[in-house]
Design an enzyme around this catalytic site. Structure first.
Site, PDB file in Angstrom:
ATOM      1  CG  ASP A   1      -1.878  -1.146   1.260  1.00 37.26           C
ATOM      2  OD1 ASP A   1      -1.703  -2.097   0.489  1.00 37.26           O
ATOM      3  OD2 ASP A   1      -2.815  -1.108   2.078  1.00 37.26           O
TER       4      ASP A   1
ATOM      5  CD  GLU B   1       0.094  -5.441   9.330  1.00 35.12           C
ATOM      6  OE1 GLU B   1       0.025  -4.909  10.460  1.00 35.12           O
ATOM      7  OE2 GLU B   1      -0.580  -5.040   8.358  1.00 35.12           O
TER       8      GLU B   1
END
Ligand code: GLC
Length: 424
Positions: free
Chosen positions: A178, A396
């Site tokens: 992103d 993550e």
């Protein structure tokens, strides 16, 4: 699960990974992380299905079928399939996308209006390859086949915005990476916009406003393919997205053989994508091409290694890429693979796709090393990825210098791909 002692033992690590995936299973799909990401994300689900293929075969199938239920009639597989029960707790939620108002969107589920890297045919290949029963395996491939064909057709038609055989992403979120520095320049070219929406402190940068603005423009144009081609201000040919697409075309060719379909169209598609990758994105390394500016974006990120997934990449290109990977990504970091080259001005060891190491991109490069018979690289990537999760848990992402976990805990693809690494 947080950092635990005992994860150095393979059986314990495997058990812990399965525990994370069980806890993140909603009954129909696996959320990336409870709390922070409470819906189904497209490429996350493909990675989860790959990890589950050997351990929870039926659930791997269910995972993908849940995603396919969100497919639009255009063939677009949405990047998020929303869990209605969760409502608007995640921003941007269903009320931003308003999929129900678009005739091409499915009626039974609500989704986003964007897509993500097309990993699904690869995931179906995994499910087929590791099925405990051959008949069931073929049954599942036949069931998934129309969705995969529609998805690939969508990419080859509605997304070939450059007209040269590559699929363009029309929003940074479609890349899966992103906030990668690769999107800074095309985002900076957009008008500065401000929106008063619920923000967390970490989201106050203007890029986030631009993400939302871009999504709303596309929505307000009715998710119209003509608008994308002629007006939408963000259109980028990304080497990772297209490398994954090529890999999925190869998976389709093999699956076609299994179900008695003709593999040739998929082999030809892979050849076309390879030629376009080399013709349009290669300049001593693979870079993303900004179609609106008409130029390559000169930032080396982990996404530039996407074309290595292709077994047909010419040997000289592979050699240059491996040398680049070793000198500018692996060498300078203790816990590879950083998501941006370490010496770039944009590199930031602590911010998502601007520096940290991620299990999924490590796993993709590990796959690429296998494809090209690069045994030393393959071993190094497997060992360093397992070291990250053993030391910090299924986070993550990870600091590429000291391996510290970042982002959320109990992250699904970190757990799922650990299972695959352990199995091989
Ligand atoms: C972030 C990541 C994206 C992922 C999503 C859910 O947006 O950048 O790749 O799919 O989280 O995990």
């Amino acid at each position: 699960m947080d950092v635990r002692s005992g994860l150095d033992d393979d059986a314990t690590l495997e058990r812990a990974a399965l525990d994370v995936l069980d806890a993140n299973w909603t009954g129909s799909a696996t959320v990336p992380a409870v709390g922070r990401y409470p819906h189904q994300w497209s490429w996350d689900s493909a990675f989860v299905a790959i990890g589950l293929a050997r351990r929870r075969w039926s659930r791997a199938c269910a995972e993908l079928l849940s995603l396919f239920a969100g497919q639009w009639s255009t063939g677009m597989l949405p990047h998020i399939v929303f869990d209605r029960a969760t409502g608007e707790s995640y921003y941007p939620g269903p009320s931003l996308w308003r999929s129900a108002a678009c005739a091409a969107a499915p009626r039974r589920v609500v989704t986003s209006g964007l897509t993500q890297p097309p990993m699904q045919a690869c995931a179906v290949w995994w499910i087929w390859r590791y099925a405990p029963d051959r008949d069931e395996a073929l049954g599942f491939v036949r069931r998934a086949w129309p969705s995969l064909i529609a998805q690939h057709h969508y990419l080859a038609s509605a997304r070939d915005l450059g007209g040269a055989g590559l699929a363009a992403i029309i929003h940074p979120w479609e890349s899966g990476l992103d906030d990668s520095p690769a999107w800074d320049a095309p985002l900076a070219a957009l008008p500065l916009v401000r929106y008063a929406y619920a923000l967390e402190a970490w989201q106050t940068d203007s890029n986030h406003d631009r993400y939302v603005w871009l999504a709303m423009r596309y929505r307000d144009a009715g998710y119209d393919p003509g608008y994308l081609r002629d007006e939408h201000p963000f259109a980028v040919e990304d080497p990772l997205f297209n490398g994954i697409w090529l890999s999925s075309c190869m998976a389709l060719a093999e699956l076609a053989g299994a179900i008695g379909a003709d593999p040739a169209p998929f082999e030809e598609a892979a050849d076309r994508i390879r030629a376009a990758l080399l013709g349009r994105l290669w300049n001593g390394a693979f870079y993303a091409r900004d179609l609106r500016a008409g130029s390559l974006i000169p930032v080396c990120t982990v996404g530039g290694f996407g074309p290595l997934l292709d077994p047909g990449m010419p040997g000289q290109v592979v050699d240059v890429l491996v040398q680049l990977l070793e000198s500018r990504f692996l060498g300078p970091s203790g816990y590879p693979v950083p998501s941006c080259e370490v010496r770039a001005l944009e590199f930031d060891r602590s911010t998502y796709w601007r520096g940290p190491s991620w299990v999924n991109t490590n796993w993709l490069l590990w796959q690429a090393a296998e494809v090209h018979g690069l045994d030393a690289l393959r071993s190094l990537l497997a060992a360093s990825t397992l070291r990250l999760v053993r030391q910090a848990g299924f986070r993550e992402c990870f600091d590429p210098f000291d391996g510290m976990g970042r982002g959320c805990r109990d992250f699904s693809w970190s757990a799922a791909l650990t299972l695959d690494l352990l199995a091989r």
